[in-house]
Design a protein around this motif. Structure first.
Motif, PDB file in Angstrom:
ATOM      1  N   ALA A  41     -43.246  58.841   6.917  1.00 27.39           N
ATOM      2  CA  ALA A  41     -42.323  58.361   7.953  1.00 27.39           C
ATOM      3  C   ALA A  41     -41.762  59.475   8.835  1.00 27.39           C
ATOM      4  CB  ALA A  41     -41.186  57.575   7.304  1.00 27.39           C
ATOM      5  N   GLY A  42     -41.664  60.703   8.316  1.00 21.61           N
ATOM      6  CA  GLY A  42     -41.055  61.782   9.102  1.00 21.61           C
ATOM      7  C   GLY A  42     -42.023  62.553   9.984  1.00 21.61           C
ATOM      8  N   MET A  43     -43.276  62.136  10.067  1.00 20.82           N
ATOM      9  CA  MET A  43     -44.253  62.961  10.790  1.00 20.82           C
ATOM     10  C   MET A  43     -44.013  62.981  12.298  1.00 20.82           C
ATOM     11  SD  MET A  43     -47.906  60.945  10.960  1.00 20.82           S
ATOM     12  CE  MET A  43     -48.430  61.580   9.408  1.00 20.82           C
ATOM     13  N   THR A  44     -44.316  64.125  12.896  1.00 17.72           N
ATOM     14  CA  THR A  44     -44.169  64.295  14.343  1.00 17.72           C
ATOM     15  C   THR A  44     -45.509  64.006  15.031  1.00 17.72           C
ATOM     16  OG1 THR A  44     -44.827  66.614  14.271  1.00 17.72           O
ATOM     17  CG2 THR A  44     -42.475  66.136  13.932  1.00 17.72           C
ATOM     18  N   GLU A  45     -45.489  63.981  16.345  1.00 20.55           N
ATOM     19  CA  GLU A  45     -46.736  63.782  17.100  1.00 20.55           C
ATOM     20  C   GLU A  45     -47.737  64.899  16.792  1.00 20.55           C
ATOM     21  OE1 GLU A  45     -47.796  61.144  18.907  1.00 20.55           O
ATOM     22  OE2 GLU A  45     -45.964  60.206  18.162  1.00 20.55           O
ATOM     23  N   THR A  46     -47.223  66.123  16.658  1.00 23.81           N
ATOM     24  CA  THR A  46     -48.101  67.259  16.313  1.00 23.81           C
ATOM     25  C   THR A  46     -48.733  67.046  14.943  1.00 23.81           C
ATOM     26  OG1 THR A  46     -46.696  68.741  17.594  1.00 23.81           O
ATOM     27  CG2 THR A  46     -48.187  69.783  16.025  1.00 23.81           C
ATOM     28  N   ASP A  47     -47.938  66.558  13.973  1.00 22.10           N
ATOM     29  CA  ASP A  47     -48.454  66.272  12.630  1.00 22.10           C
ATOM     30  C   ASP A  47     -49.585  65.247  12.690  1.00 22.10           C
ATOM     31  OD1 ASP A  47     -46.514  67.968  11.661  1.00 22.10           O
ATOM     32  OD2 ASP A  47     -45.165  66.377  10.981  1.00 22.10           O
ATOM     33  N   LYS A  48     -49.375  64.210  13.511  1.00 21.90           N
ATOM     34  CA  LYS A  48     -50.408  63.165  13.657  1.00 21.90           C
ATOM     35  C   LYS A  48     -51.719  63.782  14.141  1.00 21.90           C
ATOM     36  CE  LYS A  48     -47.377  59.265  14.804  1.00 21.90           C
ATOM     37  NZ  LYS A  48     -47.057  58.222  15.778  1.00 21.90           N
ATOM     38  N   GLN A  49     -51.597  64.656  15.137  1.00 28.25           N
ATOM     39  CA  GLN A  49     -52.793  65.296  15.697  1.00 28.25           C
ATOM     40  C   GLN A  49     -53.493  66.167  14.667  1.00 28.25           C
ATOM     41  OE1 GLN A  49     -51.784  67.396  19.289  1.00 28.25           O
ATOM     42  NE2 GLN A  49     -52.232  65.616  20.564  1.00 28.25           N
ATOM     43  N   ILE A  50     -52.715  66.949  13.927  1.00 26.78           N
ATOM     44  CA  ILE A  50     -53.305  67.839  12.909  1.00 26.78           C
ATOM     45  C   ILE A  50     -54.075  67.020  11.874  1.00 26.78           C
ATOM     46  CG2 ILE A  50     -52.750  69.399  10.979  1.00 26.78           C
ATOM     47  CD1 ILE A  50     -50.455  70.509  12.773  1.00 26.78           C
ATOM     48  N   LEU A  51     -53.443  65.941  11.381  1.00 26.00           N
ATOM     49  CA  LEU A  51     -54.083  65.150  10.325  1.00 26.00           C
ATOM     50  C   LEU A  51     -55.303  64.382  10.840  1.00 26.00           C
ATOM     51  CD1 LEU A  51     -50.961  63.836   8.375  1.00 26.00           C
ATOM     52  CD2 LEU A  51     -52.647  65.484   7.565  1.00 26.00           C
ATOM     53  N   THR A  52     -55.198  63.798  12.034  1.00 21.49           N
ATOM     54  CA  THR A  52     -56.322  62.975  12.517  1.00 21.49           C
ATOM     55  C   THR A  52     -57.439  63.818  13.114  1.00 21.49           C
ATOM     56  OG1 THR A  52     -55.175  62.614  14.633  1.00 21.49           O
ATOM     57  CG2 THR A  52     -54.912  60.920  12.928  1.00 21.49           C
ATOM     58  N   GLN A  53     -57.067  64.924  13.783  1.00 26.16           N
ATOM     59  CA  GLN A  53     -58.111  65.715  14.457  1.00 26.16           C
ATOM     60  C   GLN A  53     -58.617  66.873  13.593  1.00 26.16           C
ATOM     61  OE1 GLN A  53     -56.746  66.610  18.504  1.00 26.16           O
ATOM     62  NE2 GLN A  53     -56.009  64.514  18.696  1.00 26.16           N
ATOM     63  N   GLU A  54     -57.691  67.713  13.107  1.00 29.33           N
ATOM     64  CA  GLU A  54     -58.138  68.862  12.307  1.00 29.33           C
ATOM     65  C   GLU A  54     -58.663  68.451  10.937  1.00 29.33           C
ATOM     66  OE1 GLU A  54     -55.671  72.344  11.891  1.00 29.33           O
ATOM     67  OE2 GLU A  54     -54.804  72.008  13.888  1.00 29.33           O
TER      68      GLU A  54
END
Length: 270
Positions: A41-54
């Protein structure tokens, strides 16, 4: 042994990649395939990108109860399948940090502290044993293995609230199925205390003023952290009941030789 690190995310403290862990026969878990975590629940937009892309995240498996999911829903992640797989029924209380469960837990601890100095440890030991002895929980862990065996590519992430108890046991079962030595499994499990220390202390600071009870605060700290003895209780319960971990994985997790070999082919480097 490989150094155990968290994925450096802004809003999530206990998310890590099991890639690089060595098996007893010298193979390694593939990177960017198996991710364990606390709630998202606390993830940021940057976190989303790291997990989905990287990290190529494709499947998010939520181990929490309906009440927990309602209080802190997972964010939508592009291209990621969301799978609800609660390890405990909604009636099971006391394992979460959510408000209603927290009140019940404190009531119970205050009662138990009078009769036992090890109230928290005894409570957690019983809880962990139930995670592998309760038929509902076993059925849900078995589904978790079905999900892993269906994941042809990309990463699977599984999480509960803190990423320590339900995730800790699920990860221990998975690593056992991949032939990772027990010392590595315990080392990975104990890293919860390192990665969540700041969050736990922040939570307890808020409670200190409200509770005015140092003994209860110490008890709660024990519940919010992990001890090797909790996970060892799981291994003991399995071995006492089934003889070996292998027998448990085959009978209760549906991992016969063929499926277990398939799991290894999918998640271990050649």
């Amino acid at each position: 042994m490989k150094e155990i690190r968290r994925i450096p995310l802004e809003g999530l403290h206990n998310t890590r990649d099991l890639g690089g862990f060595e098996t007893a026969d010298g193979k390694k878990i593939r990177p960017r395939r198996l991710l364990r975590s606390g709630q998202l629940a606390g993830m940021t937009e940057t976190d989303k990108q790291i997990l989905t892309q990287e990290y190529g995240l494709r499947t998010d498996v939520d181990f929490r109860t309906g009440q927990e999911r309602g209080e802190a829903p997972d964010p939508e992640l592009p291209g990621v399948a969301y799978v609800v797989n609660p390890i405990l029924s909604d009636q099971a209380i006391g394992i979460t940090r959510e408000q209603s469960a927290e009140k019940d837990m404190m009531k119970m601890l205050v009662q138990q502290m009078g009769s036992s100095e090890k109230a928290a440890e005894e409570y957690m030991a019983g809880l962990y044993r139930n995670l592998v002895m309760d038929p509902f929980s076993r059925q849900q862990y078995r589904k978790f293995f079905d999900i892993l065996l269906a994941q042809e590519e990309g990463a699977v992430l599984w999480h509960c609230s803190a990423g320590k108890d339900r995730v800790g046991v699920g990860t221990a079962l998975l690593l056992s199925a991949l032939n990772v030595p027990r010392e590595t499994i315990l080392a990975d499990y104990m890293m919860v205390n390192t990665f969540t220390a700041d969050v736990v202390e922040g939570h307890l600071e808020k409670l200190k003023e409200r509770l005015q009870n140092p003994q209860l605060i110490d008890c709660l700290r024990e519940l919010m952290q992990v001890q090797e003895s909790y996970l060892i209780r799981v291994f003991q319960a399995i071995e006492e009941t089934y003889g070996t971990m292998d027998a448990f994985l085959e009978k209760e997790m549906g991992l016969d030789e063929e499926r277990r070999e398939r799991l290894r082919e999918m998640y271990l480097e050649v």
